[in-house]
Scaffold this motif. Structure first.
Motif, PDB file in Angstrom:
ATOM      1  N   SER B  44       5.383  16.508  -6.849  1.00  0.00           N
ATOM      2  CA  SER B  44       5.554  15.107  -7.231  1.00  0.00           C
ATOM      3  C   SER B  44       4.877  14.837  -8.565  1.00  0.00           C
ATOM      4  O   SER B  44       5.410  14.106  -9.400  1.00  0.00           O
ATOM      5  CB  SER B  44       4.952  14.186  -6.174  1.00  0.00           C
ATOM      6  OG  SER B  44       5.603  14.373  -4.955  1.00  0.00           O
ATOM      7  N   ASP B 159      12.469  12.375  -5.600  1.00  0.00           N
ATOM      8  CA  ASP B 159      11.249  12.833  -4.932  1.00  0.00           C
ATOM      9  C   ASP B 159      11.448  12.756  -3.428  1.00  0.00           C
ATOM     10  O   ASP B 159      11.358  11.677  -2.839  1.00  0.00           O
ATOM     11  CB  ASP B 159      10.037  12.007  -5.360  1.00  0.00           C
ATOM     12  CG  ASP B 159       8.728  12.673  -4.938  1.00  0.00           C
ATOM     13  OD1 ASP B 159       8.781  13.690  -4.212  1.00  0.00           O
ATOM     14  OD2 ASP B 159       7.661  12.173  -5.335  1.00  0.00           O
ATOM     15  N   GLU B 160      11.731  13.851  -2.810  1.00  0.00           N
ATOM     16  CA  GLU B 160      11.968  13.943  -1.370  1.00  0.00           C
ATOM     17  C   GLU B 160      12.799  12.779  -0.848  1.00  0.00           C
ATOM     18  O   GLU B 160      12.382  12.048   0.037  1.00  0.00           O
ATOM     19  CB  GLU B 160      10.634  13.961  -0.616  1.00  0.00           C
ATOM     20  CG  GLU B 160       9.703  15.012  -1.180  1.00  0.00           C
ATOM     21  CD  GLU B 160       8.726  15.557  -0.171  1.00  0.00           C
ATOM     22  OE1 GLU B 160       8.999  15.410   1.036  1.00  0.00           O
ATOM     23  OE2 GLU B 160       7.727  16.133  -0.581  1.00  0.00           O
TER      24      GLU B 160
HETATM   25 MG   LIG Z   1       5.156  14.648  -3.169  1.00  0.00          MG
END
Ligand SMILES: [Mg+2]
Ligand SMILES: Nc1ncnc2c1ncn2[C@@H]1O[C@H](COP(=O)(O)OP(=O)(O)OP(=O)(O)O)[C@@H](O)[C@H]1O
Lengths: 276, 363
Positions: B44, B159-160
């Motif tokens: 991240s 991000d995910e």
């Molecule tokens: Mg992360």
């Protein structure tokens, strides 16, 4: 879930009892304000006396400088509200979002100031106001109100911003907002319930305050409502009818404010309890 | 031109923690690049530095030919989809999706047009007037993607994005994202710790660990030629088996097994790696390499997964048939011809190249 009838009855009985405790004084004031003459004590138990009259109310507006005081109070309270909300909405944001030297200490100091009784601050306050030549001015009064309301307002707003996910602002910044725009367009609209509570608190701080006003304001034309009301008491005999009528009129705007804003108050008080 | 380049990127957080160590990464124009790695490895952080949400401590980031280190996130011409969607709760779906364009002063009709197009691609046409809280997780996810694509940026950052969805929706959204990328061909950086997502979505994958990029390659190359033991263990599920031992004159011995390796010049301590599907049951006249009692049997119908221990090392075998083996049974195993990896027993645990390992590009 169904509870036994007895419990329901008991619950209601207790609630009604406490409601009576809360309402009785207010009703009594209403009753006094409607009595002709200055009959504070009366054996009459009815709330609206048989010979009721609105003379006291009329006299407030015609014979007494009630309107002037109302104007003064509104001016002071509204300006304090605007100051308070503006400063707290920005300051609280800084405390919530930025990590700076003195952040923790600042928050703790603000909290500490809330632990001193207001009367303790009276003397140093008066000295300061006097040195600034602000005795008997609204500015002096507003400075003090804003200053005393600010710690609570800052904490309130900080707590509120803490519940708003930072990723919303990040999304806004990626969408092309500057830091300030993301605050104004995304964070602030979501903080409205917090702003409402802060505004209400600021307003109330100024609207019903007596002690400080009594020190700072001196001439009758500058009086705010609480001071004006008290002045009915200061002559040899208190004019209870005027006093009661004034009290009712003073509390009316507050009651209305609370009713209008109750939606926000509830959401404001429960917001932090639920995760997004 | 919208390639993304990271040169010698270091991220040092205020508390002194170094989350990304000297990252070098080149993401080609139109490429779908996946960043994977265990939790806390700096995925991240890397993505957020590209987005401009996190400052770069050292090194440069380029989008196209432009160095973007000092640009505001909004000036980088990238769009990002957050794990928690980050939809503006006080705006309708239409306003959410159009917000970025509005901020850029795009003409109202053009915004409507683009929002409608995106809504059509993502089947959101009927939801445009809803608020985010009136929608399901999957729908919110779509809106978040929609908000990114209406901008037509030079790169997407994810991000995910699927981690908050249930398993079925996740698979569905995964294929939709793949379709979307195929359609739009926008440069994409996608962070995940789900390696199935990584393997299926990525044109290439960057594997990170403890702030260090371990390897950047296509999914199959990572699978077949992991650069070191970490990558070998991280890519593939169930994970690769590791057996510690020693190599002497091209013979590996350890944990009670002996395996003849061809043409390995390495001598001394090493770790042998074997993927679960490369372990087979020795039948007929094939000599078994080891024989052990099975601890757990998982019968999936199309395959059987066997768990057992070899001198204390937990191992897994995946056999592509339905086997009526019971726990406790003794099973003889062998390793498919040349299907092994050898890793140095040093700190880096680099894989030892050996020519005999089949070239993945040939099968
Ligand atoms: Mg992360
Ligand atoms: N603001 C911060 N200050 C200090 N350290 C941080 C900060 N943000 C992240 N870190 C640390 O940096 C490391 C990398 O964090 P990062 O969020 O990039 O991990 P990640 O790979 O995305 O993990 P996950 O899969 O859990 O999301 C972690 O060890 C984390 O604790």
């Amino acid at each position: 879930m169904k509870e036994p009838k007895g419990i329901t009855l008991l619950r209601h009985a207790v609630l009604i009892l406490f409601s009576l405790f809360a309402i009785y004084p207010a009703l009594n004031v209403l009753s006094i304000s409607l009595r002709p003459g200055d009959r504070l004590r009366s054996t009459d138990l009815s709330i609206i006396p048989e010979d009721w009259s609105v003379d006291s109310y009329i006299s407030l507006f015609t014979e007494q400088p009630f309107l002037t005081w109302l104007g003064n109070s509104l001016l002071v309270s509204l300006l304090v509200t605007i100051f308070g909300v503006t400063l707290a909405s920005i300051g609280g944001y800084a405390f919530s979002r930025f990590r700076f030297v003195g952040r923790g200490a600042g928050m703790a100091t603000l909290l500490t100031t809330q632990m001193f009784p207001a009367t303790m601050l009276m003397l140093p306050l008066y000295v300061m106001i006097a040195r600034l030549h602000l005795v008997d001015t609204f500015l002096g009064l507003m400075l003090f109100y804003t200053a005393t309301a600010m710690p609570f307002c800052l904490w309130q707003m900080k707590g509120f911003y803490d519940t708003i996910p930072v990723s919303l602002e990040e999304a806004a910044r990626i969408d092309g907002c500057s830091r300030w725009q993301s605050f104004v367009r995304v964070t602030l609209p979501l903080a409205v319930p917090g702003l409402v509570i802060t505004a209400l608190f600021s307003f109330m701080t100024a609207w019903s305050e007596y002690l400080v006003a009594a020190q700072v304001l001196q001439t009758s034309e500058n009086f705010t409502l609480p001071l004006g009301l008290k002045s009915f008491q200061e002559t040899m005999s208190t004019q209870w009818g005027l006093y009661a009528a004034g009290a009712i009129l003073v509390s009316l705007p507050v009651v209305i404010l609370f009713m209008v804003l109750s939606r926000y108050l509830v959401s404001g008080m429960t917001l932090g309890a639920v995760k997004e | 031109m919208s390639e993304i380049r990271l040169t010698n990127i270091i991220k040092r957080y205020e508390d002194g923690f170094v989350a990304v160590k000297n990252a070098q990464l080149e993401i080609h124009d139109g490429e779908f690049m996946v960043l994977v790695g265990p939790s806390g490895c700096g995925k991240s952080t890397t993505l957020r530095m590209i987005a401009g949400l996190e400052e770069v401590s050292e090194g440069d980031i380029f989008v196209g030919d432009q160095r973007v280190n000092d640009l505001e996130p909004g000036d980088r011409d990238i769009a990002m989809v957050f794990q928690n969607y980050a939809l503006y709760p006080h705006m309708t779906v239409r306003a959410n999706m159009g917000f970025g364009l509005r901020m850029r002063g795009v003409d109202k009709n053009e915004i409507d047009h683009r929002v409608n197009m995106a809504a059509k691609i993502l089947s959101l046409e009927n939801l445009l007037n809803r608020k985010p809280k009136e929608m399901s997780g999957g729908q919110r996810q779509r809106v978040a993607v929609g908000r990114a694509i209406v901008r037509q940026p030079s790169a997407f950052l994810f991000d995910e994005p699927l981690s908050n969805l249930d398993a079925k929706l996740r698979v569905q959204m995964r294929t939709e994202l793949a379709k979307l990328h195929h359609q739009l061909k926008t440069t994409t950086v996608y962070v995940t710790h789900d390696q199935v997502e990584a393997m299926t979505l990525g044109n290439r994958i960057t594997v990170m660990n403890e702030g260090v990029i371990q390897q950047v390659d296509t999914p199959l190359n990572l699978y077949r030629h992991p650069r070191n033991r970490f990558v070998a263990g991280f890519i593939g599920s169930p994970a690769m088996n590791f057996i510690r031992g020693n190599v002497m004159e091209s013979v590996f011995s350890g944990s009670g097994i002996r395996l003849a390796l061809d043409k390995v010049s390495h001598q001394g301590p090493a770790t042998l790696g074997v993927r679960p599907e490369d372990l087979t049951i020795a039948k007929g006249d094939t000599t078994s390499i080891f024989s052990v009692p099975i601890e757990v049997v998982e019968r999936m119908g199309h395959e059987t997964v066997l768990y057992f221990q070899l001198s204390g090392d937990p191992l897994v075998a995946r056999i592509e048939e339905d086997l009526a083996i019971k726990a406790g049974e003794n099973v003889p195993f062998t390793i498919k011809s040349q299907r092994w990896h050898l890793f140095e027993a040093t700190d880096d645990e680099l894989r030892i190249e050996h020519l005999a390992h089949p070239d993945p590009n040939k099968n």
